[in-house]
Write an enzyme that holds these catalytic residues in place. Structure first.
Site, short mmCIF file in Angstrom:
data_model
loop_
_atom_site.label_atom_id
_atom_site.label_comp_id
_atom_site.label_asym_id
_atom_site.label_seq_id
_atom_site.Cartn_x
_atom_site.Cartn_y
_atom_site.Cartn_z
CD GLU A 1 -34.60 -37.23 -40.72
OE1 GLU A 1 -33.21 -37.89 -40.07
OE2 GLU A 1 -34.08 -37.48 -41.61
CG HIS B 1 -31.53 -36.25 -45.12
ND1 HIS B 1 -30.58 -35.96 -43.88
CD2 HIS B 1 -30.88 -35.72 -46.27
CE1 HIS B 1 -29.17 -35.73 -44.97
NE2 HIS B 1 -29.46 -35.40 -45.64
CB CYS C 1 -32.69 -33.65 -39.73
SG CYS C 1 -32.43 -34.37 -41.95
CB CYS D 1 -27.54 -35.02 -39.85
SG CYS D 1 -28.74 -34.09 -41.48
#
Length: 346
Positions: free
Chosen positions: A55, A53, A86, A83
């Protein structure tokens, strides 16, 4: 413009990189002492990595740069509410402040579904603020999913949209060989990609290391997105006489018959019309093997030489509606032209 908005716009630029590669458009930047030290955008599909992701990628890059897995004093800006995975990584990294754009009602862990940042049983809590440029972030996501649905339908309606060899073979112009970029080009092209003169502020961040560049080039070897709806085509421009590299050219060809093109020429090679020569060859390839009917390019309004080059290729100024995949920013101009290919009119 407020400081959070300034950095969130940089995160949105990262999200657009993901968009261009067929990934869900989420971008992130890590800021320390008012300076961006790391960037990231979604790449779980390209990397075959469920943790890739935006992040996570940005946090990993920042930790490598600082030399510490703790990022105390750093702020993280991300275009979509993190999410649970993260959010947990953000807490483990000891991020000081988190700013996010659009809310995620399905997986958001900063208040939408869960609120890990406010969970009193956890031993670290960073300051979290959502809704920074939320409309722009949400609009980009909506456009992506609408476009992906449309392209999937187009890809299903036209099986084998792109020729198998598209983007996998050398092209030639009178003065150049265009080599499909792969991981083995990283060392040769690193001096150019690390040169700030070769980048556009806000669009092309300088790669952090040759190793990062090699890994990035490795993703380009796949050439097409997993759904087959977009061909990501990158060529290195080599002078066959001297053996030196003069720049690179890129095309994002879509199954709907549109393409976005770009070219960068090394400072030492400018003024020789190499960009127009290379793009001319690429346009022929797009019209043939990619089935492209129209192309567009984005250029900064003040780049007179680049504008002359595009005009020499019969490209004309156009508005953003003509090619929504190009995402022109304030101060940038869009150019467009139709292509004539086998079995097409005009």
């Amino acid at each position: 413009m407020s400081e959070p908005a300034v950095f969130m716009r940089l995160a949105l630029e990262q999200a657009r990189h993901a968009y261009a590669q067929g990934e869900v458009p989420v971008g992130a930047v890590v800021v320390l002492d008012g300076r961006v030290i790391a960037t990231g955008y979604n790449q779980p599909i390209a990397d075959h990595d469920p943790t890739a992701h935006a992040e996570i990628r940005a946090l990993r890059q920042a930790a490598q740069l600082i030399g510490n897995y703790r990022l105390s004093g750093c702020d993280l800006y991300v275009t979509l509410e993190p999410c649970a995975m993260c959010a947990g990584a953000i807490q483990h990294a000891r991020i000081r402040r988190l700013f996010w754009g659009a809310a995620d009602p399905k997986t958001g862990a900063c208040g939408s579904v869960l609120d890990l940042m406010g969970e009193p049983r956890l031993n670290h809590h960073c300051e979290a603020r959502g809704g920074v440029l939320a409309d722009e972030s949400a609009q980009l996501l909506r456009a992506f999913f609408a476009e992906r649905r449309r392209r999937r339908a187009a890809a299903l309606a036209a099986a084998s949209v792109f020729a198998p060899e598209l983007g996998r073979r050398n092209l030639r112009s009178p003065r150049l060989i265009l080599e499909p970029i792969g991981a083995l080009h990283a060392d040769a092209l690193w001096p150019m990609f690390a040169d700030a003169e070769m980048t556009r502020p806000g669009r092309d961040p300088v790669p952090p290391s040759p190793e990062w560049l090699a890994a990035h080039f490795g993703t380009l070897e796949r050439r097409t997105t997993p759904d087959g709806a977009t061909a990501r085509l990158d060529w290195a421009l080599r002078d066959p006489q001297a053996g030196d590299y003069a720049g690179w050219v890129q095309a994002l060809a879509h199954a709907d018959g549109t393409a976005v093109i770009d070219v960068a020429i090394a400072p030492a090679c400018r003024g020789r019309a190499l960009g127009a020569e290379a793009l001319g060859v690429v346009l022929e390839e797009l019209a043939g093997r990619a089935g492209t009917r129209e192309v567009c390019a984005v250029v900064s309004a003040g780049q007179a030489a680049a504008i002359r080059m595009l005009r020499s290729l019969a490209m004309q100024p156009a508005d953003a509606a003509r090619c929504p995949q190009a995402h022109p920013q304030p101060g940038e101009q869009l150019f467009w032209r139709a292509l004539a290919g086998p079995g097409r009119d005009g």
